[in-house]
Design a protein around this motif. Structure first.
Motif, PDB file in Angstrom:
ATOM      1  N   ALA A  52      14.293  10.091  83.422  1.00 58.17           N
ATOM      2  CA  ALA A  52      15.620   9.525  83.187  1.00 58.17           C
ATOM      3  C   ALA A  52      16.674  10.472  83.742  1.00 58.17           C
ATOM      4  N   LEU A  53      17.716   9.887  84.311  1.00 58.39           N
ATOM      5  CA  LEU A  53      18.813  10.669  84.857  1.00 58.39           C
ATOM      6  C   LEU A  53      19.507  11.446  83.741  1.00 58.39           C
ATOM      7  N   ASP A  54      19.688  10.787  82.598  1.00 59.76           N
ATOM      8  CA  ASP A  54      20.289  11.447  81.440  1.00 59.76           C
ATOM      9  C   ASP A  54      19.325  11.339  80.267  1.00 59.76           C
ATOM     10  N   CYS A  55      18.580  12.385  80.052  1.00 60.39           N
ATOM     11  CA  CYS A  55      17.546  12.410  79.022  1.00 60.39           C
ATOM     12  C   CYS A  55      18.005  13.218  77.809  1.00 60.39           C
ATOM     13  N   SER A  56      19.316  13.176  77.524  1.00 62.76           N
ATOM     14  CA  SER A  56      19.828  13.937  76.386  1.00 62.76           C
ATOM     15  C   SER A  56      19.369  13.345  75.058  1.00 62.76           C
ATOM     16  N   ASP A  57      19.087  12.033  75.005  1.00 59.26           N
ATOM     17  CA  ASP A  57      18.579  11.383  73.797  1.00 59.26           C
ATOM     18  C   ASP A  57      17.363  10.525  74.165  1.00 59.26           C
ATOM     19  N   PRO A  58      16.186  11.147  74.347  1.00 57.87           N
ATOM     20  CA  PRO A  58      15.018  10.371  74.774  1.00 57.87           C
ATOM     21  C   PRO A  58      14.578   9.330  73.752  1.00 57.87           C
ATOM     22  N   GLU A  59      14.827   9.593  72.474  1.00 61.26           N
ATOM     23  CA  GLU A  59      14.428   8.624  71.442  1.00 61.26           C
ATOM     24  C   GLU A  59      15.226   7.325  71.576  1.00 61.26           C
ATOM     25  N   ALA A  60      16.492   7.413  71.927  1.00 60.97           N
ATOM     26  CA  ALA A  60      17.311   6.211  72.134  1.00 60.97           C
ATOM     27  C   ALA A  60      16.807   5.423  73.341  1.00 60.97           C
ATOM     28  N   ILE A  61      16.402   6.129  74.381  1.00 61.46           N
ATOM     29  CA  ILE A  61      15.866   5.444  75.562  1.00 61.46           C
ATOM     30  C   ILE A  61      14.536   4.779  75.219  1.00 61.46           C
ATOM     31  N   ARG A  62      13.697   5.461  74.444  1.00 61.10           N
ATOM     32  CA  ARG A  62      12.425   4.859  74.009  1.00 61.10           C
ATOM     33  C   ARG A  62      12.666   3.586  73.216  1.00 61.10           C
ATOM     34  N   ARG A  63      13.593   3.637  72.264  1.00 64.95           N
ATOM     35  CA  ARG A  63      13.908   2.446  71.460  1.00 64.95           C
ATOM     36  C   ARG A  63      14.436   1.322  72.332  1.00 64.95           C
ATOM     37  N   SER A  64      15.275   1.679  73.294  1.00 64.51           N
ATOM     38  CA  SER A  64      15.841   0.673  74.192  1.00 64.51           C
ATOM     39  C   SER A  64      14.757  -0.023  75.007  1.00 64.51           C
ATOM     40  N   ILE A  65      13.811   0.739  75.511  1.00 69.50           N
ATOM     41  CA  ILE A  65      12.711   0.160  76.291  1.00 69.50           C
ATOM     42  C   ILE A  65      11.814  -0.687  75.399  1.00 69.50           C
ATOM     43  N   ALA A  66      11.483  -0.167  74.223  1.00 66.54           N
ATOM     44  CA  ALA A  66      10.586  -0.888  73.316  1.00 66.54           C
ATOM     45  C   ALA A  66      11.222  -2.184  72.806  1.00 66.54           C
ATOM     46  N   ASP A  67      12.490  -2.113  72.417  1.00 72.62           N
ATOM     47  CA  ASP A  67      13.160  -3.303  71.881  1.00 72.62           C
ATOM     48  C   ASP A  67      13.601  -4.264  72.968  1.00 72.62           C
ATOM     49  N   GLY A  68      13.702  -3.782  74.183  1.00 75.78           N
ATOM     50  CA  GLY A  68      14.157  -4.622  75.276  1.00 75.78           C
ATOM     51  C   GLY A  68      13.015  -5.149  76.125  1.00 75.78           C
ATOM     52  N   PHE A  69      12.705  -4.414  77.185  1.00 78.88           N
ATOM     53  CA  PHE A  69      11.713  -4.876  78.157  1.00 78.88           C
ATOM     54  C   PHE A  69      10.337  -5.116  77.542  1.00 78.88           C
ATOM     55  N   GLU A  70       9.838  -4.153  76.777  1.00 81.97           N
ATOM     56  CA  GLU A  70       8.479  -4.278  76.257  1.00 81.97           C
ATOM     57  C   GLU A  70       8.356  -5.465  75.299  1.00 81.97           C
ATOM     58  N   HIS A  71       9.343  -5.635  74.442  1.00 82.35           N
ATOM     59  CA  HIS A  71       9.336  -6.754  73.500  1.00 82.35           C
ATOM     60  C   HIS A  71       9.364  -8.095  74.232  1.00 82.35           C
ATOM     61  N   ARG A  72      10.220  -8.211  75.235  1.00 80.98           N
ATOM     62  CA  ARG A  72      10.329  -9.472  76.003  1.00 80.98           C
ATOM     63  C   ARG A  72       9.060  -9.744  76.815  1.00 80.98           C
ATOM     64  N   ILE A  73       8.451  -8.698  77.341  1.00 74.61           N
ATOM     65  CA  ILE A  73       7.198  -8.887  78.096  1.00 74.61           C
ATOM     66  C   ILE A  73       6.123  -9.418  77.170  1.00 74.61           C
ATOM     67  N   MET A  74       6.028  -8.848  75.976  1.00 76.91           N
ATOM     68  CA  MET A  74       5.017  -9.317  75.031  1.00 76.91           C
ATOM     69  C   MET A  74       5.288 -10.759  74.597  1.00 76.91           C
ATOM     70  N   GLU A  75       6.551 -11.120  74.429  1.00 77.15           N
ATOM     71  CA  GLU A  75       6.893 -12.511  74.092  1.00 77.15           C
ATOM     72  C   GLU A  75       6.513 -13.458  75.206  1.00 77.15           C
ATOM     73  N   ALA A  76       6.777 -13.058  76.437  1.00 79.71           N
ATOM     74  CA  ALA A  76       6.592 -13.966  77.573  1.00 79.71           C
ATOM     75  C   ALA A  76       5.145 -14.146  77.970  1.00 79.71           C
ATOM     76  N   PHE A  77       4.327 -13.115  77.820  1.00 80.04           N
ATOM     77  CA  PHE A  77       2.990 -13.174  78.385  1.00 80.04           C
ATOM     78  C   PHE A  77       1.856 -13.088  77.363  1.00 80.04           C
ATOM     79  N   ARG A  78       2.150 -13.358  76.120  1.00 80.87           N
ATOM     80  CA  ARG A  78       1.072 -13.409  75.113  1.00 80.87           C
ATOM     81  C   ARG A  78       1.065 -14.721  74.409  1.00 80.87           C
TER      82      ARG A  78
END
Length: 157
Positions: free
Chosen positions: A131-157
């Motif tokens: 990440a370009l700005d990794c000052s809060d990696p936990e926030a980025i993890r939550r963003s990925i998990a709640d965003g892209f990963e959640h939508r991928i699981m909804e769409a393809f399962r």
């Protein structure tokens, strides 16, 4: 996927039966075939594929929104005189487990400015992200998990 092909075939049959090969008639035949497939499919307790199309479109819209937000954030970071960023690599624990889902998630992360998928662990449980700005990696993890990963699981399962 088979239902989509079957729906297209039924729409083509509709065009052949009506004798009008216009685009409007093809779309009408597609909608009519989708309704017929929904009626038949519901009696067997199956899942309607149009719901999956809606969920894939929701994933696409999420990607476009995240793309716009990250483009703005990167532009602001680059244009600021002090450029106060802390680049770094963090580990993201994967919930998705199929190769297609992992690849799609990694590509969506890479296509979003400011982040880059670096590697996937051998056991396919961890994705390493720069990440370009990794000052809060936990926030980025939550963003990925709640965003892209959640939508991928909804769409393809």
């Amino acid at each position: 996927m088979i239902l989509l092909v079957f729906n297209l075939l039924l729409a083509i049959v509709w065009v052949a039966i009506t004798g009008s090969a216009s685009f409007i008639n093809l779309v009408f035949g597609f909608v009519l075939a989708a309704i017929a497939l929904a009626i038949v499919r519901s009696s067997y307790g199956g899942v309607l594929y149009l719901g999956r199309v809606r969920r894939i479109l929701a994933l696409l819209l999420l990607f476009i929104r995240e793309l716009a937000k990250s483009v703005w954030a990167v532009a602001v970071a680059v244009m600021s005189p002090s450029m106060d960023v802390k680049p770094g690599i963090f580990a993201f624990s994967l919930t998705v487990d199929r190769d297609f889902e992992i690849t799609l998630l990694a590509n969506l992360i890479t296509l979003t400015p400011g982040t880059l998928s670096v590697d996937v662990s051998d056991d396919r449980k961890t994705l390493y992200v720069h990440a370009l700005d990794c000052s809060d990696p936990e926030a980025i993890r939550r963003s990925i998990a709640d965003g892209f990963e959640h939508r991928i699981m909804e769409a393809f399962r």
